[in-house]
Design a protein around this motif. Structure first.
Motif, PDB file in Angstrom:
ATOM      1  N   UNK A   1       0.479 -41.297  -2.373  1.00 45.56           N
ATOM      2  CA  UNK A   1      -0.071 -41.881  -1.153  1.00 45.56           C
ATOM      3  C   UNK A   1      -1.592 -41.959  -1.213  1.00 45.56           C
ATOM      4  N   UNK A   2      -2.222 -40.906  -1.730  1.00 42.27           N
ATOM      5  CA  UNK A   2      -3.681 -40.923  -1.811  1.00 42.27           C
ATOM      6  C   UNK A   2      -4.168 -41.883  -2.890  1.00 42.27           C
ATOM      7  N   UNK A   3      -3.357 -42.106  -3.938  1.00 44.99           N
ATOM      8  CA  UNK A   3      -3.744 -43.071  -4.967  1.00 44.99           C
ATOM      9  C   UNK A   3      -3.707 -44.496  -4.431  1.00 44.99           C
ATOM     10  N   UNK A   4      -2.878 -44.757  -3.407  1.00 38.25           N
ATOM     11  CA  UNK A   4      -2.793 -46.080  -2.807  1.00 38.25           C
ATOM     12  C   UNK A   4      -4.040 -46.414  -1.989  1.00 38.25           C
ATOM     13  N   UNK A   5      -4.738 -45.412  -1.533  1.00 45.98           N
ATOM     14  CA  UNK A   5      -5.990 -45.621  -0.810  1.00 45.98           C
ATOM     15  C   UNK A   5      -7.103 -45.037  -1.673  1.00 45.98           C
ATOM     16  N   UNK A   6      -8.260 -44.879  -1.122  1.00 47.28           N
ATOM     17  CA  UNK A   6      -9.343 -44.254  -1.882  1.00 47.28           C
ATOM     18  C   UNK A   6      -9.122 -42.750  -1.862  1.00 47.28           C
ATOM     19  N   UNK A   7      -8.421 -42.250  -2.848  1.00 52.94           N
ATOM     20  CA  UNK A   7      -8.071 -40.839  -2.890  1.00 52.94           C
ATOM     21  C   UNK A   7      -9.112 -39.939  -3.520  1.00 52.94           C
ATOM     22  N   UNK A   8     -10.242 -40.498  -3.972  1.00 53.49           N
ATOM     23  CA  UNK A   8     -11.249 -39.661  -4.628  1.00 53.49           C
ATOM     24  C   UNK A   8     -11.753 -38.524  -3.746  1.00 53.49           C
ATOM     25  N   UNK A   9     -12.073 -38.782  -2.472  1.00 50.28           N
ATOM     26  CA  UNK A   9     -12.528 -37.658  -1.629  1.00 50.28           C
ATOM     27  C   UNK A   9     -11.435 -36.598  -1.437  1.00 50.28           C
ATOM     28  N   UNK A  10     -10.176 -37.019  -1.330  1.00 50.72           N
ATOM     29  CA  UNK A  10      -9.073 -36.061  -1.198  1.00 50.72           C
ATOM     30  C   UNK A  10      -8.958 -35.217  -2.459  1.00 50.72           C
ATOM     31  N   UNK A  11      -8.994 -35.858  -3.633  1.00 48.76           N
ATOM     32  CA  UNK A  11      -8.916 -35.114  -4.900  1.00 48.76           C
ATOM     33  C   UNK A  11     -10.102 -34.160  -5.034  1.00 48.76           C
ATOM     34  N   UNK A  12     -11.275 -34.577  -4.579  1.00 48.65           N
ATOM     35  CA  UNK A  12     -12.448 -33.699  -4.627  1.00 48.65           C
ATOM     36  C   UNK A  12     -12.227 -32.457  -3.765  1.00 48.65           C
ATOM     37  N   UNK A  13     -11.585 -32.620  -2.601  1.00 46.03           N
ATOM     38  CA  UNK A  13     -11.279 -31.466  -1.755  1.00 46.03           C
ATOM     39  C   UNK A  13     -10.295 -30.526  -2.430  1.00 46.03           C
ATOM     40  N   UNK A  14      -9.291 -31.076  -3.110  1.00 48.77           N
ATOM     41  CA  UNK A  14      -8.323 -30.243  -3.829  1.00 48.77           C
ATOM     42  C   UNK A  14      -9.037 -29.473  -4.934  1.00 48.77           C
TER      43      UNK A  14
END
Length: 141
Positions: A109-122
């Motif tokens: 789901x995050x790859x479908x949008x701009x998931x970079x900030x989410x991955x940075x939080x992880x």
């Protein structure tokens, strides 16, 4: 699924998980966090987004008690005090690794949008959860 930002508590599932922690007795809270992390780690097949969102929130609660950790969200995080969760660091790291490993609906789901900030939080959570040798910093970035 209601998601309003990239943080570990920025979705309805995580907010509900924290509400469940608040409703549990003080003696049950560590077990709930541990069980949430363990269920995700033990998922060999497709990992559904709600389970991942709960695990990310649980890992963030563990990280909040570690050096360099950020406090839980004051609005959507738990209101009731939590026991010492630092003994769950390894489980929290493993759960985050599983969330970031295919097949994972939340990652998709995050790859479908701009998931970079989410991955940075992880990655930030993972860095906090890593045991830190005295005087040294680790980074997964």
């Amino acid at each position: 699924m209601g998601t309003w930002d990239v943080g570990p508590f920025d979705n309805d599932t995580a907010a509900d998980f924290c509400g469940d922690l608040d409703e549990a007795t003080a003696g049950e809270r560590e077990g709930i966090v541990c069980g949430t992390l363990t269920r995700v780690i033990d998922t060999a097949g497709y990992l559904e987004a709600p389970e991942s969102e709960e695990a990310v929130a649980a890992a963030a609660l563990v990280a909040a008690q570690c050096p360099g950790g950020e406090a839980a969200d004051p609005v959507h995080g738990p209101e009731e005090p939590l026991p010492d969760l630092t003994g769950l660091r390894d489980l929290a790291l493993q759960a985050l690794d599983r969330v970031m490993t295919e097949p994972s609906e939340l990652m998709e789901l995050w790859e479908e949008s701009d998931g970079d900030p989410w991955r940075a939080n992880i990655r930030r959570l993972q860095n906090v959860l890593l045991p830190q040798p005295p005087g040294q910093q680790h980074s997964l970035i």
